[in-house]
Design an enzyme around this catalytic site. Structure first.
Site, PDB file in Angstrom:
ATOM      1  N   LEU A  15      64.742  -1.751 -49.652  1.00 35.84           N
ATOM      2  CA  LEU A  15      65.981  -1.220 -50.263  1.00 35.84           C
ATOM      3  C   LEU A  15      66.093   0.068 -50.709  1.00 35.84           C
ATOM      4  CD1 LEU A  15      66.437  -4.425 -52.887  1.00 35.84           C
ATOM      5  CD2 LEU A  15      68.059  -3.808 -51.160  1.00 35.84           C
ATOM      6  N   GLY A  16      67.142   0.682 -50.622  1.00 36.91           N
ATOM      7  CA  GLY A  16      67.243   2.322 -50.727  1.00 36.91           C
ATOM      8  C   GLY A  16      67.491   2.988 -49.443  1.00 36.91           C
ATOM      9  N   GLY A  17      67.087   2.349 -48.329  1.00 37.16           N
ATOM     10  CA  GLY A  17      67.165   2.785 -46.998  1.00 37.16           C
ATOM     11  C   GLY A  17      66.429   4.234 -46.927  1.00 37.16           C
ATOM     12  N   GLY A  45      64.086  23.007 -34.782  1.00 37.85           N
ATOM     13  CA  GLY A  45      65.350  22.911 -35.249  1.00 37.85           C
ATOM     14  C   GLY A  45      65.340  23.373 -36.575  1.00 37.85           C
ATOM     15  N   ALA A  67      68.836  21.687 -42.272  1.00 39.89           N
ATOM     16  CA  ALA A  67      68.003  21.531 -43.622  1.00 39.89           C
ATOM     17  C   ALA A  67      66.718  21.173 -43.637  1.00 39.89           C
ATOM     18  CB  ALA A  67      68.981  20.777 -44.625  1.00 39.89           C
ATOM     19  N   ILE A  68      66.677  19.791 -42.606  1.00 41.56           N
ATOM     20  CA  ILE A  68      65.421  19.111 -42.626  1.00 41.56           C
ATOM     21  C   ILE A  68      64.269  20.081 -42.068  1.00 41.56           C
ATOM     22  CG2 ILE A  68      64.383  17.235 -41.403  1.00 41.56           C
ATOM     23  CD1 ILE A  68      66.782  15.759 -41.506  1.00 41.56           C
ATOM     24  N   GLU A  76      64.847  27.655 -32.982  1.00 39.09           N
ATOM     25  CA  GLU A  76      66.289  27.299 -33.038  1.00 39.09           C
ATOM     26  C   GLU A  76      66.964  27.891 -31.807  1.00 39.09           C
ATOM     27  OE1 GLU A  76      69.637  26.218 -33.510  1.00 39.09           O
ATOM     28  OE2 GLU A  76      68.578  25.531 -35.284  1.00 39.09           O
ATOM     29  N   HIS A  95      74.388  32.255 -72.240  1.00 40.11           N
ATOM     30  CA  HIS A  95      73.425  33.342 -71.782  1.00 40.11           C
ATOM     31  C   HIS A  95      71.919  33.019 -72.527  1.00 40.11           C
ATOM     32  CE1 HIS A  95      72.030  37.348 -71.115  1.00 40.11           C
ATOM     33  NE2 HIS A  95      71.835  37.383 -72.453  1.00 40.11           N
TER      34      HIS A  95
END
Length: 464
Positions: A38-40, A179, A182-183, A202, A443
């Site tokens: 659960l949660g993938g 690559g 983001a990952i 890249e 601030h």
């Protein structure tokens, strides 16, 4: 006889389990089918455990630089097994939390491999039996998996995907990251801060290619300064285990192919949607390069079949999946939700420094024909940033010069993944520069830079 539900959801990631909870809140009888945990991927192998790892590397970096804060930290080191164990415990805690939420919301959880056998019908293969379900609606939320290099499958030993990179049994000494999305950048940042010699390859001209060009350029300089070697406009023509490491054939900008050996390689070249072997082809569900085609509510071309999350295409983000799940369920329940607007989905990269954005880049806005007003404010002009010892970065805002619409916002620096939500709310509320200028920011806070960036777009910046 098949169990009957108003809604069955295939997949329990951040799209599926959120959709299940909302469906229950709306009075639907709902079941969720999950083949693993659960949660993938996000909760168990993605967003959450990686952030636990990155928090460790951030603290380790501060410990190594304690002297700059007037502190002493001698003989600084780490226990890799304990670092990984903490990350897994964080994921485990949240997995248990999702189980609790399913129980609380009376969602039936079915463990097994689900297949859509017909419109409104789904079978789940379990260890010792197959269970049949009928539902008025089915939501496919099966997510995606890491894409392998066609010439080098990940072996978990020296060639890793993100899953392997999260549970290392040994620390890479010389790491190749393939690559720079983001990952890739997150893992490069983590392992570099933990002491590895890191190289990023890249193929496109710049790292973090979906981000604003100024953000990419800043990150290029920042990561290079940290010791990461960046090879942009560079291809990979071969990758193979070699002795105790891996040998890469790297094609540089000048066309020259150079062989170099690394201890490990992380493949971060994208994802593949999990649409195979779940019955979609037989039903005639339309796909585009494997991703399920949907409308703004998550509906497919087949009545009663819906799809959400990574399986429907970019952006491949947990919060996009969750929001799609809410929209789809509310539509199923007879409501009138707004359609999905991907332009208002923020993107975050949790490297050091962090990157966050929403809306159009300056280049995309120009391509779209807008006349622009652009504001930019540096971290070095902010008192809180200086006090934190985090004075590198900037906030950039892009406005339509004619209407004052906030077209996009782009940030790089400490804690910008938290700051970006202010601009996301502003876009959702269709706020113009006038309201943002008149808003009072506390601030000293980092958020004051957001205000200054807006002011700067109209020539009114106070502190820069």
């Amino acid at each position: 006889m098949a169990d009957t539900y108003d809604l069955v959801i295939l997949g329990s990631g951040p799209g599926g389990y959120v959709a299940a909870i909302r469906a229950s809140q709306l009075g639907l009888k709902v079941a969720i089918v999950e083949r693993e945990r659960l949660g993938g991927i996000c909760l168990n192998w993605g967003c959450i455990p990686t952030k636990a790892l990155l928090r460790t590397s951030e603290i380790y970096h501060y410990m190594q630089n304690a002297e700059s804060y007037g502190l002493k930290a001698d003989n600084v080191g780490f226990d890799l097994a304990k670092v990984v164990d903490r990350s897994r415990k964080v994921a485990g805690q949240l997995n248990a939390g999702v189980k609790g939420l399913m129980k609380k919301n009376k969602v039936t959880v079915v463990e097994g491999v689900g297949t859509v056998t017909a419109k409104g019908k789904l079978s789940v293969k379990q260890a010792d039996k197959t269970v049949e379900f009928e539902a008025k609606n089915i939501i496919v939320a099966t997510g995606a998996r890491a894409r392998d290099l066609p010439f080098a499958k990940a072996d978990g030993k020296t060639i890793w995907t993100y899953r392997h990179a999260m549970v290392p049994t040994e620390m890479p000494t010389k790491l190749l990251v393939i690559g720079s999305g983001a990952i890739g950048v997150e893992f490069a940042s983590f392992y570099n801060d933990m002491g590895a010699d890191v190289t990023i390859v890249e193929m496109l001209p710049r790292i973090l290619p979906v981000e604003d060009e100024e953000v990419s350029a800043f990150m290029d300089k920042a990561l290079t300064k940290q010791g990461i070697k960046l090879l942009t406009g560079t291809g990979l023509e071969g990758l193979a285990p070699s002795g105790s490491g891996v040998t890469a054939k790297i094609k540089h900008k000048d066309g020259k192919v150079v062989e170099e050996t690394f201890s490990h390689a992380i493949v971060a070249i994208g994802i593949v949607p999990n649409t195979e072997n779940i019955g979609l082809e037989a039903l005639g569900v339309e796909t585009d390069r494997g991703h399920i085609k949907t409308d703004g509510y998550g509906r497919t071309n087949v009545d009663g079949i819906w799809a959400i999350g990574d399986v429907t295409g970019a952006p491949w983000l947990a919060h996009k999946a969750s929001h799609e799940g809410i929209i789809a369920v509310e539509k199923i329940a007879g409501g009138s939700p707004h359609q999905m607007d991907k332009a208002n989905i923020p993107g975050c990269t949790y490297s050091r420094p962090q990157v966050a954005s929403v809306g159009m880049t300056e280049a995309k806005a120009k391509e779209a024909g807008y006349e622009l007003k652009v504001g930019k404010f540096p971290f070095i002009g902010n008192g809180k940033a200086i006090a934190l010892g985090e004075a590198e970065g900037f906030v950039k805002t892009v406005f339509d010069a004619k209407t004052g619409e906030l077209l996009g916002a782009h940030m790089v620096g400490a804690e910008v993944t938290e700051l970006i939500q202010g601009y996301v709310v502003a876009r959702q509320l269709e706020t113009t520069e006038a309201e943002l200028m008149e808003t009072v920011f506390a601030h000293p806070t980092l958020s004051e830079m957001m205000h200054e960036s807006v002011l700067g777009a109209y020539g009114r910046s106070i502190h820069y």
